[in-house]
Write a protein that holds these residues in place. Structure first.
Motif, PDB file in Angstrom:
ATOM      1  N   LEU A 193       0.825  -1.210   0.000  1.00 34.07           N
ATOM      2  CA  LEU A 193       0.000   0.000   0.000  1.00 34.07           C
ATOM      3  C   LEU A 193       0.860   1.261   0.000  1.00 34.07           C
ATOM      4  O   LEU A 193       0.538   2.232  -0.693  1.00 34.07           O
ATOM      5  N   VAL A 194       1.966   1.242   0.715  1.00 29.71           N
ATOM      6  CA  VAL A 194       2.896   2.374   0.702  1.00 29.71           C
ATOM      7  C   VAL A 194       3.515   2.528  -0.680  1.00 29.71           C
ATOM      8  O   VAL A 194       3.654   3.646  -1.194  1.00 29.71           O
ATOM      9  N   ASP A 195       3.877   1.406  -1.318  1.00 25.93           N
ATOM     10  CA  ASP A 195       4.470   1.454  -2.666  1.00 25.93           C
ATOM     11  C   ASP A 195       3.586   2.232  -3.636  1.00 25.93           C
ATOM     12  O   ASP A 195       4.093   2.932  -4.513  1.00 25.93           O
ATOM     13  N   PHE A 196       2.290   2.111  -3.486  1.00 23.73           N
ATOM     14  CA  PHE A 196       1.359   2.748  -4.422  1.00 23.73           C
ATOM     15  C   PHE A 196       0.650   3.952  -3.816  1.00 23.73           C
ATOM     16  O   PHE A 196      -0.324   4.451  -4.375  1.00 23.73           O
ATOM     17  N   ASP A 197       1.154   4.413  -2.673  1.00 24.54           N
ATOM     18  CA  ASP A 197       0.613   5.590  -1.997  1.00 24.54           C
ATOM     19  C   ASP A 197      -0.895   5.458  -1.759  1.00 24.54           C
ATOM     20  O   ASP A 197      -1.658   6.390  -1.992  1.00 24.54           O
ATOM     21  N   LEU A 198      -1.308   4.260  -1.313  1.00 27.71           N
ATOM     22  CA  LEU A 198      -2.710   4.005  -1.005  1.00 27.71           C
ATOM     23  C   LEU A 198      -2.913   4.120   0.503  1.00 27.71           C
ATOM     24  O   LEU A 198      -2.329   3.362   1.271  1.00 27.71           O
ATOM     25  N   CYS A 199      -3.720   5.073   0.905  1.00 22.65           N
ATOM     26  CA  CYS A 199      -3.968   5.323   2.312  1.00 22.65           C
ATOM     27  C   CYS A 199      -5.272   4.638   2.718  1.00 22.65           C
ATOM     28  O   CYS A 199      -6.262   4.708   1.997  1.00 22.65           O
ATOM     29  N   TYR A 200      -5.264   4.011   3.888  1.00 24.67           N
ATOM     30  CA  TYR A 200      -6.472   3.334   4.360  1.00 24.67           C
ATOM     31  C   TYR A 200      -6.864   3.806   5.758  1.00 24.67           C
ATOM     32  O   TYR A 200      -7.669   3.179   6.428  1.00 24.67           O
TER      33      TYR A 200
END
Length: 152
Positions: free
Chosen positions: A53-60
């Protein structure tokens, strides 16, 4: 969505990783995730999915927004496939329950039970006016209304 809900990492994550790779996304962590097979070590998988998720800058971190985005994805990918309505509604119903009966998803909660009941009998008591002849149209319209509302 599962990450925001603190759910276990399962084969759905592996499927997601494979879909991401097929869509052209690349990262070492994504490739590792796509290649994992059971039995799953949740401790390691939680750390690995965090890295992906960090690799793709996806925040949850904003759970409600993650849920909205996930439900938007679910609905938009199945809106034209009545054979998938029940499974889509079930997933949204479960989210509604996880969110303490969030008002935003109550229509889907009720539509799930209406559709499920109509699979078993001629009558349902969850959605006024719904019967076997029109339940899929009602669901499709509810899906479209949700998508329209999210775009505004």
């Amino acid at each position: 969505m599962k990450k925001a809900s603190n759910k276990d990492i399962d084969e759905a994550w592996i499927d997601w990783a494979l879909e991401m790779i097929h869509a052209g996304y690349e990262s070492d962590n994504l490739y590792i995730l796509a290649g994992i097979s059971g039995p799953y070590n949740q401790f390691e998988l939680q750390k690995l999915t965090d890295k992906v998720l960090v690799d793709f800058d996806l925040c949850y971190e904003d759970k409600l927004q993650v849920m909205r985005n996930y439900i938007y994805y679910l609905i938009s990918s199945t809106k034209s496939e009545p054979s998938k309505y029940l499974s889509t509604l079930k997933e949204i119903k479960d989210i509604c329950i996880d969110l303490d009966m969030e008002k935003e998803y109550m229509d889907f909660y009720l539509l799930y039970y209406a559709k499920d009941e109509l699979n078993e009998s001629e009558v349902q008591w969850y959605w006024d006016g719904a019967d076997r002849t029109n339940i899929d149209i009602i669901i499709r319209n509810a899906f479209q209304d949700y998508l329209d509302k999210m775009v505004r």
